[in-house]
Design a protein around this motif. Structure first.
Motif: not given
Length: 242
Positions: A2-8, A90
């Motif tokens: 997910s985008p959130d996983r990449y960002l983290a 972000a």
């Protein structure tokens, strides 16, 4: 992923890189084993350039020229740009139309994936040059990175004439990978380079496959090669990534 996983993951990697960019000058002057001709200082300059370029592309949605790093003080320049870069990543809309060099649809989410793996590979480089152990990378992240190389970069290298397509297909396999290799249609942990029925296969543990495809370890030595070994070795010697 997910985008959130990449960002983290990107945030975690940036934190590690920023800390290592503050090392003494005698460490920053060391050579980077996987990047011949570069010192650590120059590697941080490369990252600073890539970050500013990717952020400018995301903000405009259009292609822009990559800025050159400064002749001196590149590590400090990288540190200076890390927080604004992460803020841009972000705030992006993953589904927004945006120029990139991947396959359609061309959206801003491409840059989350690309920059996460860009920073992962170069954090490994920095740790190797600094004499430190590299941080562990998650199984899902490593699998996604293998997919990025074999399903996105390698076909692009062939399309641009940077590598010769194999005369017969070669399969790449990661035992016990689980899940499904996104974009390949090949099943769990399996990819094919070339057309037709595979005449050879390259099988390796997930970390070895990830690092080997990026030239950070010797995949020829660590992989199990079945079938036409000469064909598989020819493919492994090709520039699978830029």
């Amino acid at each position: 992923m997910s985008p959130d996983r990449y960002l983290a993951e990107l945030a975690r990697l940036l934190e590690g890189l920023t800390a290592l960019a503050r090392q003494p000058d005698d460490v920053l002057s060391r050579s980077v084993p996987a990047c011949p001709g570069w010192t650590l200082e120059q590697l941080f300059g490369h990252l600073g350039s890539i970050e500013r370029w990717a952020a400018a592309v995301v903000r405009s949605g259009q292609y822009v020229e990559e800025p050159a790093p400064p002749a001196t003080g590149a590590a400090a320049w990288f540190i200076e740009g890390a927080e604004p870069f992460l803020a841009t990543m972000a705030s992006l809309d993953p589904g927004a139309p945006c120029w990139n060099f991947g396959p359609p649809p061309r959206t801003a989410g491409f840059w989350l994936r690309r920059q996460a793996h860009e920073h992962a590979v170069h954090l490994i480089d920095v740790c190797q040059a600094s004499g430190r152990a590299a941080p562990a990378l998650g199984k899902d992240f490593l699998l996604d990175g293998v997919d990025e190389v074999l399903a996105m970069f390698t076909p692009r290298q062939v399309r641009l004439g940077r590598m010769q397509p194999p005369e017969q297909a070669v399969s790449f396999r990661v035992p016990g990978a689980g899940g499904r290799a996104a974009g390949t249609g090949a099943g769990a942990g399996a990819w094919t380079v070339g057309s037709g029925t595979a005449a050879a296969s390259v099988t390796a543990a997930l970390p070895d496959m990830y690092l080997g495809l990026w030239g950070r370890s010797n995949l020829q030595e660590k992989a199990v090669i079945d079938g036409d070994a000469a064909l598989a070795l020819r493919v492994l010697r090709e520039p699978l990534t830029p």
